[in-house]
Scaffold this active site. Structure first.
Site, mmCIF file in Angstrom:
data_model
loop_
_atom_site.group_PDB
_atom_site.id
_atom_site.type_symbol
_atom_site.label_atom_id
_atom_site.label_comp_id
_atom_site.label_asym_id
_atom_site.label_seq_id
_atom_site.Cartn_x
_atom_site.Cartn_y
_atom_site.Cartn_z
ATOM 1 N N HIS A 127 -14.834 31.678 18.195
ATOM 2 C CA HIS A 127 -14.380 32.746 17.309
ATOM 3 C C HIS A 127 -15.297 32.913 16.096
ATOM 4 C CE1 HIS A 127 -10.802 32.519 19.882
ATOM 5 N NE2 HIS A 127 -10.756 33.808 19.620
ATOM 6 N N HIS A 186 -12.598 17.993 25.401
ATOM 7 C CA HIS A 186 -12.709 17.709 23.976
ATOM 8 C C HIS A 186 -11.355 17.822 23.286
ATOM 9 C CE1 HIS A 186 -13.803 17.945 19.764
ATOM 10 N NE2 HIS A 186 -14.940 17.359 20.097
ATOM 11 N N GLU A 216 -9.222 15.102 21.336
ATOM 12 C CA GLU A 216 -8.623 15.534 20.063
ATOM 13 C C GLU A 216 -7.426 16.480 20.216
ATOM 14 O OE1 GLU A 216 -11.763 17.024 17.530
ATOM 15 O OE2 GLU A 216 -12.946 15.219 17.867
ATOM 16 N N HIS A 248 -19.193 11.941 22.964
ATOM 17 C CA HIS A 248 -17.804 11.651 23.367
ATOM 18 C C HIS A 248 -17.760 10.930 24.715
ATOM 19 C CE1 HIS A 248 -15.720 13.524 20.106
ATOM 20 N NE2 HIS A 248 -16.359 14.674 20.276
HETATM 21 CO CO CO Z 1 -16.178 16.229 18.918
#
Ligand code: CO
Length: 301
Positions: A127, A186, A216, A248
């Protein structure tokens, strides 16, 4: 006329002159464009970025595939992560932000740009790119047209394709149906986090031993772990649901620290086999981004 009146009149003329020249340059820009139009639309590929050299090879694969589909088209890259850009700058590698990359394309005379988000979901980064790229269309002397196309998981059809392609592309051949496949996305506190739950649902329908969790967001690690234990899973392949096997994947998923998914699932009695591959290493999955890019390029014709 006293001195004040003369100054006021001079000021009025000066302001009118500036306004007139601004309008003139506004008109002038269409003639500038006539020349630059011959260049055709440029492509800007935007990703979060990675500081891990091995992960960069996945981006090189996207670059090669995009150039093959759009021969002769100017292809440029931008990294959205400020931290990654700073880290790479210290190693002497310069990566532009999307805004800087767009400004450079503008300076180089391109009038149309297809911006392809190489993210997984349309979250905050997408966005931000969308809003800022569209501003380059509105500014005086800016682009005639900017088309920002969606990340990979942006429609029901695209999600179904990922469910169809991913197992063959990412899961090692020796996996048996009893072995679980745990995909790590993620995750985000943006609304689009719900896409990961949708992917869990779709994967479960296709193969009840494929699970989706996030670092997350939701589903969480605990959600996935509970499902694995309930099913009595003995072995699990751990695979990032991310464009590259970056930080990650190396740390949160497969790291040796006690709080990595590999360590915690091993602790829970499940044998873990991490697969350090990003989705961008699969040509079939990269094609999904390219399909979106093709739509963008069509809009720019
Ligand atoms: Co991250």
């Amino acid at each position: 006329m006293n001195r004040k009146t003369i100054v006021a009149i001079l000021c009025f003329f000066l302001v009118s002159l500036l306004a007139a020249s601004a309008m003139a340059s506004g008109h002038g820009h269409s003639t500038d464009h006539a020349k630059a139009d011959e260049k055709g639309p440029a492509i800007l590929l935007v990703t979060f970025g990675t500081s891990i050299p091995e992960a960069q090879t996945a981006f090189d694969n996207i670059d090669a595939q995009v150039k093959k589909v759009f021969p002769g088209v100017e292809v440029r890259w931008a990294y959205t992560s400020y931290i990654i850009r700073q880290k790479l700058a210290k190693e002497g590698k310069t990566w532009d932000s999307p805004e800087v990359a767009l400004a450079k394309l503008m300076d180089d005379g391109y009038t149309k740009v297809a911006v392809q988000s190489l993210h997984m979901i349309p979250g905050f980064e997408f966005h931000d790119i969308y809003v800022n790229a569209k501003m380059f269309e509105r500014m005086s002397g800016g682009f005639d047209k900017v088309f920002v196309s969606y990340p990979m998981l942006s429609s029901d059809a695209a999600m179904n394709k990922v469910v169809e392609i991913l197992p063959g592309a990412m899961v090692p051949k020796e996996r048996t149906p009893e072995d679980a496949v745990v995909l790590m996305g993620h995750g985000t506190h943006h609304t689009s986090d719900a896409i990961y739950s949708a992917m869990m649902y779709k994967f479960q329908n296709a193969d009840p031993n494929i699970y989706v969790g996030t670092v997350e967001g939701h589903p969480t690690y605990d959600d996935v772990k509970a499902m694995l234990l309930e099913k009595g899973v003995k072995k699990a392949y751990l695979i990032p649901l991310m464009s590259v096997a970056g930080d990650h994947a190396r740390n949160d998923l497969a790291g040796d620290e006690a709080d990595s998914w590999k360590s915690m699932l091993t602790q829970a009695g499940i044998e873990c086999v991490p697969v350090m591959k990003g989705l961008a290493e699969s040509d079939a999955l990269v094609d999904l981004w390219i399909e979106n890019l093709q739509t963008a390029m069509k809009h720019l014709q």
